[in-house]
Design an enzyme around this catalytic site. Structure first.
Site, PDB file in Angstrom:
ATOM      1  N   GLY A  20      -3.895  -3.803  -0.915  1.00  0.00           N
ATOM      2  CA  GLY A  20      -3.958  -2.843  -1.991  1.00  0.00           C
ATOM      3  C   GLY A  20      -2.601  -3.435  -3.011  1.00  0.00           C
ATOM      4  N   ILE A  21      -1.997  -2.587  -3.339  1.00  0.00           N
ATOM      5  CA  ILE A  21      -1.097  -2.779  -4.649  1.00  0.00           C
ATOM      6  C   ILE A  21       0.036  -3.920  -4.188  1.00  0.00           C
ATOM      7  CG2 ILE A  21       1.020  -1.877  -5.879  1.00  0.00           C
ATOM      8  CD1 ILE A  21      -0.219   0.826  -5.671  1.00  0.00           C
ATOM      9  N   ALA A  91       5.188  -0.801   0.721  1.00  0.00           N
ATOM     10  CA  ALA A  91       4.532  -0.164   1.895  1.00  0.00           C
ATOM     11  C   ALA A  91       4.519   1.465   1.713  1.00  0.00           C
ATOM     12  CB  ALA A  91       5.367  -0.485   3.085  1.00  0.00           C
ATOM     13  N   GLY A  92       3.454   1.881   1.882  1.00  0.00           N
ATOM     14  CA  GLY A  92       3.196   3.671   1.862  1.00  0.00           C
ATOM     15  C   GLY A  92       1.933   3.924   2.776  1.00  0.00           C
ATOM     16  N   GLY A 151      -1.824  19.539  -1.523  1.00  0.00           N
ATOM     17  CA  GLY A 151      -2.259  18.680  -0.758  1.00  0.00           C
ATOM     18  C   GLY A 151      -1.667  17.562  -0.356  1.00  0.00           C
ATOM     19  N   TYR A 155       3.955  13.931   1.588  1.00  0.00           N
ATOM     20  CA  TYR A 155       3.761  12.648   0.504  1.00  0.00           C
ATOM     21  C   TYR A 155       4.706  12.667  -0.442  1.00  0.00           C
ATOM     22  CZ  TYR A 155       1.840   8.880  -2.006  1.00  0.00           C
ATOM     23  OH  TYR A 155       1.822   7.666  -2.886  1.00  0.00           O
ATOM     24  N   PRO A 185       3.163   5.396 -10.245  1.00  0.00           N
ATOM     25  CA  PRO A 185       1.740   5.638 -10.780  1.00  0.00           C
ATOM     26  C   PRO A 185       0.988   6.834 -10.534  1.00  0.00           C
ATOM     27  CG  PRO A 185       1.764   4.238  -8.665  1.00  0.00           C
ATOM     28  CD  PRO A 185       3.188   4.650  -9.066  1.00  0.00           C
TER      29      PRO A 185
END
Length: 278
Positions: A20-21, A91-92, A151, A155, A185
């Site tokens: 990913g990123i 990391a996420g 939702g 997070y 982002p």
């Protein structure tokens, strides 16, 4: 001094850099001549990603939820490549759905990876940078650090926590030569965001965030939103009465409770509840 000139030859560690990123960021910085260390929960994936990069790159095992693992990672990088000039926290994990339907294991995992992972990294890396009077820590947070995100309650809490923690640490490090930067982002096209809505914003690509990281290394700033207008809009809307804020934000910010594609997220979120990074 150009971005390439500021990056070439510097030791840049990317936590969560196998996919990913993080991987896109490592790739971009490697092309600019940085010496890259990729740390990831999946050590084999980290080593594979590093092997595909230009120039000097190494892959390492890293569990960001463990301060001992982060300390071992930092020590290995310093031994192999030299002192860490720039650390990128990428990391996420994210669970999406109604706040009262979220499994406790998913809530704990998000706080452990997204918030405690950053805290571990800063506590271990920043003091060494301060001793050298030089260094930068760039953390990939989220627009959810600023905006109400239906939702994504836990997070968002983890990302609000990241921003609050770094604000406080930044004050303690003022004048030390150590720069902290937070990249926030909107929705990015990665596994973490599978099946979610972007709201009024266009879907970002990992390269968009990677470029923001490179830019903030070139010219350090503390808070950066991607796209840039999100930060401006947030500051303007925040001046309005609450009722008007709610009306505007309801149009701009996606309601993931209403729009999430559960089937598209099932495999990813099963991994979170079992303790795997996304």
């Amino acid at each position: 001094m150009s971005t390439v000139e500021r990056i070439r030859g510097r030791v840049i560690a990317v936590a969560g850099g196998a996919n990913g990123i993080g991987r896109e960021t490592a790739t971009l910085l490697a092309r600019a001549g940085a010496h890259i260390a990729i740390g990831d929960y999946d050590a084999a994936a980290a080593q594979h990603a590093a092997a595909e990069l230009a120039g000097i790159a190494r892959g390492y095992d890293l569990d960001v939820t463990s301060s001992e693992s982060f300390a071992a990672f930092a020590a290995s990088v310093e031994s192999d490549l030299g002192p860490i000039d720039v650390l990128v926290n990428s990391a996420g994990v994210m669970w999406v759905g109604p706040f009262d339907a979220e499994p406790d294991a998913a809530a704990r995992r998000q706080l452990d990876v997204n918030l405690l992972g950053v805290i571990h990294s800063v506590k271990l890396v920043a003091p060494k940078m301060r001793a050298r009077s030089s260094g930068q820590i760039v953390t990939i947070a989220s627009a959810a650090s600023l905006l109400p995100t239906p939702g994504e309650a836990t997070y968002a809490a983890s990302k609000h926590g990241v921003l609050g923690y770094l604000k406080a640490v930044r004050t303690e490090l003022r004048g030390s030569g150590v720069n902290l930067s937070v990249i926030m982002p909107t929705v990015v096209d990665t596994a973490l965001a599978a099946g979610t809505s972007t709201g009024s914003a266009a879907m970002l690509q990992p390269i968009d965030v990677a470029r923001a990281v490179a830019k903030v290394i070139e010219r350090p700033r503390f808070q950066v939103t991607v796209p840039g207008y999100v930060g401006v809009a947030h500051r303007v809307v925040d001046l309005l009465p609450q009722r008007l804020q709610d009306l505007i934000l309801a149009r701009l910010v996606p309601d993931q409770v209403a729009s999430v594609d559960r089937k598209a997220r099932s495999s990813y979120e099963e991994g979170i509840t079992r303790g795997r990074d996304g």
